[in-house]
Motif scaffolding. Structure first.
Motif, short mmCIF file in Angstrom:
data_model
loop_
_atom_site.label_atom_id
_atom_site.label_comp_id
_atom_site.label_asym_id
_atom_site.label_seq_id
_atom_site.Cartn_x
_atom_site.Cartn_y
_atom_site.Cartn_z
N ILE A 111 0.83 -1.20 0.00
CA ILE A 111 0.00 0.00 0.00
C ILE A 111 0.86 1.24 0.00
N ASP B 59 -2.84 6.44 -4.13
CA ASP B 59 -3.81 5.45 -3.77
C ASP B 59 -5.23 5.94 -3.98
N SER B 60 -5.46 7.20 -3.64
CA SER B 60 -6.84 7.65 -3.75
C SER B 60 -7.27 7.70 -5.21
N TYR C 211 -16.53 0.40 3.67
CA TYR C 211 -16.24 1.83 3.79
C TYR C 211 -17.22 2.65 2.97
N GLU D 117 -8.55 4.49 -5.97
CA GLU D 117 -9.92 4.34 -5.49
C GLU D 117 -10.93 4.86 -6.50
N GLN D 118 -10.54 5.99 -7.07
CA GLN D 118 -11.43 6.59 -8.05
C GLN D 118 -11.80 5.59 -9.13
N HIS E 153 0.35 5.13 1.04
CA HIS E 153 -0.55 6.16 1.54
C HIS E 153 -0.49 7.37 0.63
N GLY E 154 -1.56 8.10 0.61
CA GLY E 154 -1.51 9.37 -0.08
C GLY E 154 -2.15 9.34 -1.45
N GLU E 155 -1.74 10.29 -2.28
CA GLU E 155 -2.50 10.58 -3.49
C GLU E 155 -2.62 9.41 -4.45
N ASP F 68 -10.57 6.98 2.18
CA ASP F 68 -10.56 5.93 1.18
C ASP F 68 -10.56 4.57 1.88
N ALA F 69 -10.64 3.54 1.07
CA ALA F 69 -10.80 2.20 1.64
C ALA F 69 -9.69 1.87 2.63
N GLN F 70 -8.45 2.16 2.23
CA GLN F 70 -7.33 1.80 3.08
C GLN F 70 -7.42 2.50 4.44
N HIS F 71 -7.78 3.78 4.41
CA HIS F 71 -7.89 4.49 5.67
C HIS F 71 -8.99 3.93 6.54
N VAL G 242 4.64 7.66 7.67
CA VAL G 242 3.48 7.64 6.78
C VAL G 242 3.31 9.03 6.20
N THR G 243 3.48 9.15 4.89
CA THR G 243 3.46 10.49 4.31
C THR G 243 2.33 10.64 3.30
N GLY G 244 2.17 11.87 2.87
CA GLY G 244 1.32 12.09 1.70
C GLY G 244 -0.12 12.38 2.00
N ASP G 245 -0.57 12.03 3.20
CA ASP G 245 -1.98 12.24 3.47
C ASP G 245 -2.16 13.44 4.38
N PRO G 246 -2.93 14.42 3.98
CA PRO G 246 -3.05 15.64 4.79
C PRO G 246 -3.55 15.37 6.21
#
Ligand code: HEA
Ligand code: HEA
Ligand code: CU
Lengths: 102, 197, 334, 648
Positions: free
Chosen positions: C290, C296-297, D478, C300-301, C292-294, D89-92, D8-12
């Motif tokens: 996985i 991945d989302s 989710y 999802e789209q 994290h971050g953009e 998102d699903a992972q979160h 863990v980066t990238g997610d605000p």
């Protein structure tokens, strides 16, 4: 639990001899006789239990101390748990559809 | 019962509690090992093409291990017997014998494991080997821990002699040691003998 | 004492929906479309009656007691009498629950045994066998007798027993079509069995209930129960038009993706039955990394789009196949 | 491993939390340094072996963890409040429900309850401390190390994401290759060892340290339930230890216990997990039952109805709790015989539980019920828990469970038992025993806000879940589409959770307010209670009782209080022996945390090197012959005089 400490440690010796004898008997019975598998398994299981009792009473003095009865209760309780865990797991995991597992 | 004929290790409330607490701990250990056994029985036949028990077990070695451990349990008993008759020297000697026997057992067991790995049965081989090595390994780790622990107690008894406190510590260690013997009996019966039958 | 009044009031209010639940036929579990599900919903309604009575007794007693025995300003701060207990009462609330448990247990056991078998009234008919293979995050249905395979939809003849032989290609899933019957897990190296019958034609919702990772929420499928003739026609249709399932295509299929429907000629059972091992050769743990971050989302789209596509598509298989191939690449998260 | 993989980066959202956590940490350290409080912290708290202080530290950690778990809950509610919501998102979402479940049960419920047990039980039995005070400190710090390690996953390396149940094969390395589930395996292991030690400690404490005359059948019911809970802990936690060890071996060393390949058996994980997991839910609920019993008896102004049957009920529940684990996987394809037997054993638990419910109701009957804060929570518990309990019985019917399993119906069930059973109990207990810990009461008025908001919010949050569950919504989804028709139910539920959050905020405000403004000097027995802990000062002095009380009956304190026989003779005051503080518990636990961290990242060399620290701690411990110290009689006398006035 009086201090019979100066006496010769008979119970230790008897315990030791018994455990050696039981071990050898179990080996003989399981590997050098031709009873059915089930009979063998049950007999060596009983001998193992017996050895455990020997250790508990002859070596570990389980009944000693103020908590003697509670200790016995505690160990019996743990043994019941052990049986539940062992037989329960085997029953649950090997009956039913799991028996289709190859 | 009077103070005088109560063994040293039971004289104070705190030490009684220590011993009782250790028994409760042994109850937990019984559950722990029975879980290991239960898993072993469930995974026993999942050899995934690797070796099974009867392919690798060697009766002679296992018997030697068994006798080493049984004898060490006996000598541990003698050590406590000496302790209760306040014979510090005997206590130390029997304890050292016990530890040596324990070390002998460990040596044999490690060799046995090395042998199995050579036969192609490492802990990663199959469900069976995983359960087997963890069950045996947990027992072996307990023996190893016991050897170190009791060695430290020896230092204490040499320094301080047999007092209420050292006596209760030794008594507890002896319970531990005997308990490992009991576990081994079950391993011997239900892993080795059953596996070779 | 206002407090207490409010308390009882709220709980009685909350009780009403519980009572209504049994009668509300809109909830899917109470809307069975086959004998197995009907058997279960009967059992459930039966149990709800008992539960409602128990809840009622407790609530009424509770409301009554805390109302009647509340402390009042004018009660002179009296000292209630001590009470040891009451043997008769204690025996009553020991024995009645035992009776209730027995009353619940008997039909439960009966039903447990019944749902393990071909449903009553259908014993005579030879069930059609369908192999269910769950993978991340899709359902694969193989019809060995018909020699066809579908993904994410399941067509069955109505009024005819179906035997599902279920397994998984990796993680554990649970196969559930609530209108037709209860669920059961699917596990690699194992086979579980389930019998279902739809006693009417229609389209039913099916899904996975056992969490298995990111695509889990989208892991649903449609069951279409159709007349025997329609079913046979559909099978014939597939055999004439669908592509052959190749081993390559199959291993592509097993990658962790959310995809739409697919239809194939032939089944993967010809080279692997996951009930008997061998799944590991299809598992590539890199695909499960996985990030994290953009990145991945955005993944999802795409998944969301897929599902939309899936729901918009109707039963027209041919049209679907053309869109399918494009979806594979998009979902590998390298 | 590169830094961007480590953090863990990238997610605000996460970036924001990282910054917030970082700033809070720096701020805390700065504050403590500025106030020159380090030494005080170390001497009074970090090295303490006093059961009351350890209890308070447990409770503080529990409240913090409730906050974390509660925010997780709110995030989930926000995400599912509307169909096709794009908030998480699903992972979160997967990570959040996993950490929510683990934190709530293991790092919120457990420490809260163990904390209260720690504060109350030694006082209730008239003991100076627990049997093994140093071990008690070790338990706490191991729990704390485990909890911190687990929470670290949020910012360093990634959170576990296979559910609090971590079912294999999903939780295996092939399917979840990140470090998240390593955290699960290792953090829980560390905390679990601490819990096991707590269990042993309380079994011994209650068996051996009861005040003279305090026979088994005179034990306060909370002490009884603590005792039985401790026995379940000793019986169940070793199973978790083994299961987690297997999990760690599979993930870190490539063994095949639970994998799809090479003969592993994922069903074995389910089996072991629930062999522990089911008893675990009773571990959290039994102490709660005990707390309710005390509080209900106190504020009904009556003794507990059917004391003996209450005791037997607790013992019965404990025994049955080991015999029902399969009800969590009826749908695994077990034989019909297995499912039938386990249905029966599970339903049987309703019987002793029912006994308790009716005994509580009949304690209230003919009483004089005062609606204080602790009492309100205890009262609300009865109807709410009954709903949870009877839905549990519905789940217990294996055939019917094929339709409920892993649906929102199940989620509703367990929140309906866990929240009334545990959270209400914790609130009730905190309000009730607060004066014993701090010497003042929490504010009743703010408490009422807390109560009504939380209870109403709770019902509105979880009641709808029963219905979406019966409508085919499975748990851990989710997102869902508009066409399912679940949107309205879940929107409603989401609003409920906000009300609940407001309730919790009121609680936090109450603590703040009461610390500042509440009336002090409420006396030793502010509630006119029945058990021994109220016989000593509030807050309880370091030594608990100047003279160990003698007990002649059940509710001895109550009768002696009415007979006016609670006075203390000056001649009875002797010097009191107390255990010394110790640095080894915190040292060993930090070492465990460090080793655990390295294991999570599979840095084995570092792990081995740092495990030397553990060994040093253990050696230091065995060579520690410190025998404690005595509090001089004069000091005791002075402290007693302070709240009793003149002595006899
Ligand atoms: C505090 C925690 C707690 C408590 C007390 C309980 C109590 C009970 N639970 Fe629950 N349970 C959980 C926590 C708890 N549970 C959790 C966390 C899960 C899910 C885990 C997961 O999957 O993530 C779960 C899941 C769960 C399942 C698994 C369902 C599934 O996965 O499909 C089942 C099935 O049997 C079950 C049953 C029961 C029963 C029968 C009781 C009984 O003890 C209830 C007894 C009480 C009463 C019945 C009410 C009072 C009694 C009367 C008024 C007397 C008269 C009543 C009768 C005769 C019926 N529970
Ligand atoms: C004791 C245990 C416990 C408790 C108390 C809770 C409490 C809550 N839980 Fe639960 N939950 C579990 C144990 C618990 N949970 C478990 C074991 C699972 C299964 C996990 C899994 O599937 O693996 C689960 C799963 C679970 C789900 C299912 C996820 C899914 O399957 O899709 C949901 C969904 O809504 C949920 C919601 C909530 C909510 C809203 C609360 C609320 O009660 C929380 C209320 C608390 C707060 C709201 C506190 C925060 C307050 C504020 C932020 C206010 C601000 C304050 C100040 C400013 C001072 N939980
Ligand atoms: Cu359970």
């Amino acid at each position: 639990m009086s201090a019979h400490s100066s006496r010769f440690p008979w119970n230790h010796l008897i315990g030791f001899v018994l455990s050696i004898a039981l071990t050898l008997a179990a080996v003989f019975l399981s590997l050098y006789t031709d009873f059915s598998y089930g009979v063998k398994l049950w007999s060596i299981a009983i001998m193992a239990l017996f050895q455990m009792i020997v250790q508990l009473f002859m070596f570990m003095h389980i009944t000693e101390g103020k908590e003697g009865p509670i200790n016995v209760f505690n160990i019996i309780n743990s043994i019941i748990l052990a049986l539940i865990i062992v037989f329960g797991s085997i029953w649950v995991l090997t009956s039913g559809h799991a028996s289709h597992m190859h | 019962m009077t103070q005088a004929n109560t063994p040293l290790e039971y004289r104070s409330q705190q030490h009684q509690m220590n011993i009782f607490g250790f028994w409760v701990f042994l109850g937990a250990e019984i559950v722990l090992f029975s879980t290991l056994f239960a898993s072993y029985f469930v995974l026993e036949h999942n050899t995934a093409g690797g070796p099974a028990g009867q392919d690798i077990f060697i009766l002679k070695d296992v018997l030697i291990e068994t006798f080493l451990l049984l004898t060490s349990s006996f000598t541990a008993g003698l050590a406590i017997h000496s302790m209760r008759s306040m014979q510090k020297r005997n206590l130390i000697i029997w304890t050292i014998v016990t530890l040596l026997l324990g070390a002998g057992f460990l040596y044999m067991e490690i060799n046995e494991f090395i042998h199995y790995v050579h036969e192609g049965a490492s802990i990663q081989t199959s469900g069976f080997t995983a359960a087997f090595f963890t069950l045996l390994g947990t027992h072996g780790a307990h023996v190893t821990f016991g050897i170190f622990w009791i060695s430290l107690l020896l230092v204490q008894i040499a320094r301080r002699g047999i007092t209420e406190k050292t006596a209760s510590k030794f008594f507890i260690a002896s319970l531990y040691w005997h308990f490992l013997d009991v576990v081994w009996i079950f391993i011997f019966t239900f892993v080795y003998l059953k596996g070779m039958m | 004492m206002k407090a207490m009044k409010k308390l009882t009031y709220i709980f009685t209010l909350l009780l009403i929906p519980v009572l209504l639940a049994g009668c509300d036929s809109k909830l899917i579990v109470f809307d069975p479309k086959g004998p197995v599900a009907r058997n279960l919903s009967d059992l459930i309604v039966y149990s709800i009656i008992f539960m409602a009575i128990i809840v009622l007794i407790v609530f009424v007693l509770f409301g009554f007691i805390i109302w009647k025995y509340r402390a009042r300003k004018d009660d002179g701060d009296f000292e209630p009498e001590e009470e040891e207990g009451n043997h008769l009462l204690e025996v009553i609330w020991f024995v009645i629950p035992i009776a209730i448990v027995i009353a619940l247990m008997i039909p439960t056991a009966k039903t447990i045994y019944e749902v393990e078998d071909i449903p009553q009234g259908y014993e005579e008919e030879e069930p059609i066998v369908i192999h269910v293979t769950s993978a991340d995050w899709k359902w694969i249905f193989s019809y060995p007798e018909q020699g066809i395979e579908t993904v994410n939809y399941l067509n069955i003849p109505a009024d005819h027993p179906v035997q599902f032989k279920m397994t998984s290609a990796g993680t554990m899933q649970s196969f559930w079509v609530p209108e037709l019957g209860g669920q059961k897990y699917t596990m690699a190296n194992m086979q579980t069995n389930l019998f279902l019958v739809a006693d009417q034609e229609g389209s039913f919702y099916g899904r996975n209930t056992s969490f298995n990772g990111r695509g889990y929420a989208h892991m649903d499928f449609e069951v279409q129960a159709m007349s025997n003739d329609d079913f046979n026609e559909w099978v014939q249709d597939v055999k004439n038009t669908a592509n052959d399932l190749t081993e390559d295509e199959y291993s592509e299929l097993l990658k962790p993706t959310v995809i739409g429907r697919k239809t194939y000629n032939g089944t993967h059972l010809e080279w692997i039955d996951h009930a008997h091992g061998g799944s590991e050769q299809y598992i590539d743990s890199d695909l499960y990394e996985i990030h994290h971050g953009e990145e991945d989302s955005s993944g999802e789209q795409e998944q969301a789009e897929d599902t939309e596509q899936e729901t918009n598509d109707n039963a027209e298989q041919e049209s679907e196949q053309s869109t399918d191939s494009s979806t594979h690449e998009d979902h590998s998260h390298h | 491993m590169s830094l961007d993989k480590l953090l863990v980066t990238g997610d605000p959202l996460i970036l924001f939390s990282q910054i917030a956590i970082g700033l809070t940490m720096v701020g805390l350290v700065a504050l403590i340094t500025y106030l020159k409080r380090w030494k005080w912290l170390w001497n009074e708290w970090f090295t303490t072996v006093d059961h009351k202080k350890i209890g308070i530290m447990y409770i503080i950690s529990g409240v913090l963890m409730f906050f974390r778990g509660g925010v997780d809950g709110l995030l989930m509610k926000a995400q599912t409040s509307r169909p096709d919501m794009e908030f998480l998102d699903a992972q979160h979402y997967d990570e959040i429900f996993t950490t929510h479940g683990v934190i709530m049960i293991l790092f919120m419920a457990m420490p809260m309850l163990i904390g209260i047990m720690n504060v109350v039980v030694p006082l209730q039995i008239g003991a100076r401390d627990v049997a093994f005070p140093k071990l008690n400190a070790l338990s706490f710090w191991l729990f704390f190390a485990g909890a911190m390690l687990f929470n670290l996953s949020f910012v360093v390396g990634g959170s576990p994401d296979a559910g609090w149940t971590s079912y294999f094969p999903l939780a295996g390395k092939e399917f979840t290759p990140g470090v998240g589930n390593n955290y699960y395996a290792i953090a829980l292991q560390i905390a679990g060892i601490g819990t096991l030690a707590t269990g042993i400690n309380f079994v011994v404490t209650i068996t051996k340290m009861r005040a003279p005359g305090l026979k088994w059948m005179r034990l306060p019911i909370f002490t009884w339930s603590t005792f039985v809970t401790s026995i379940i802990i000793v019986a169940a936690f070793p199973i978790l230890t083994v299961a987690l060890a297997y999990m760690s071996l599979d993930r870190l060393f490539g063994t095949h216990f639970f994998t799809v390949a090479a003969g592993g058996d994922p069903m074995l994980w389910l089996n072991l997990f629930w062999l522990w997991g089911h008893p675990e839910v009773y571990i959290v609920v039994l102490p709660a039952f005990g707390m309710f019993s005390e509080i209900i008896a106190t504020f009904a102004r009556k003794n507990l109805f059917g004391y003996k049957s209450m005791v037997f009920a607790v013992v019965g529940i404990a025994f049955l709790s080991m015999l029902v684990w399969v009800h969590h996987f009826y749908t695994m394809g077990n034989s019909a015989a297995v499912n039938s037997i386990f249905s029966l054993t599970t339903m049987m638990i309703a019987i002793p539980t029912g006994v308790k419910i009716f005994n509580w109701l009949f304690t209230l009957r003919k009483g004089r019920i005062e609606f204080t804060n602790p009492m309100l929570w205890s009262l609300a518990f009865i109807p709410c828990f009954t709903i949870g309990g009877v839905t549990g019985v519905m789940l217990a019917m294996a055939a019917a469970d094929y339709q409920y399993h892993n649906t929102m119906f199940l989620v509703a069930h367990f929140h309906y038992v866990l929240i009334p059973g545990v959270v209400f109990a914790v609130f009730a207990a905190v309000y009730y025993w607060w004066p014993k810990m701090f010497g003042f009461k929490l504010n009743e008025k703010i408490g009422k806000w807390h109560f009504w908001l939380f209870v109403i919010g709770f019902n509105f949050t979880f009641m709808p879940m029963f219905f979406v569950g019966l409508d085919g919504m499975s748990r851990r989804m989710y997102t869902y589409s508009e066409s399912t028709g679940w949107g309205a139910w879940l929107g409603f539920s989401a609003i409920g959770s906000l009300v609940m959050a407001a309730g919790f905020a009121a609680f936090c405000y109450n603590i703040y307010w009461s610390f500042r403004y509440a009336e002090r000097n409420v006396g030793n027995d502010p509630w006119n209670a029945r058990t021994l802990e109220w016989a000593t000062a509030s807050p309880a002095p370091h030594y608990n009782f100047a003279k160990v009380p003698e007990v002649d009956s059940l509710d001895d304190f109550w009768y002696k209080k009415k007979a006016g026989k609670l006075g203390l003779k000056k001649s009875d005051i002797k010097p009191i022996h107390m255990p010394s503080n110790s640095w080894t518990p915190i040292f060993i636990s930090v070492a465990f945390g460090i080793v655990g961290f390295f294991l999570v990242f599979e840095w084995f060399t570092l792990a081995i090197i740092s495990s030397v620290l553990i060994i040093i701690g253990l050696i230091a411990n065995t060579f520690d012959y410190d025998d404690g110290y005595h509090i001089p009689a004069e000091e005791v006398e002075e402290e007693e005089r302070e709240w009793r006035g003149e002595l006899e």
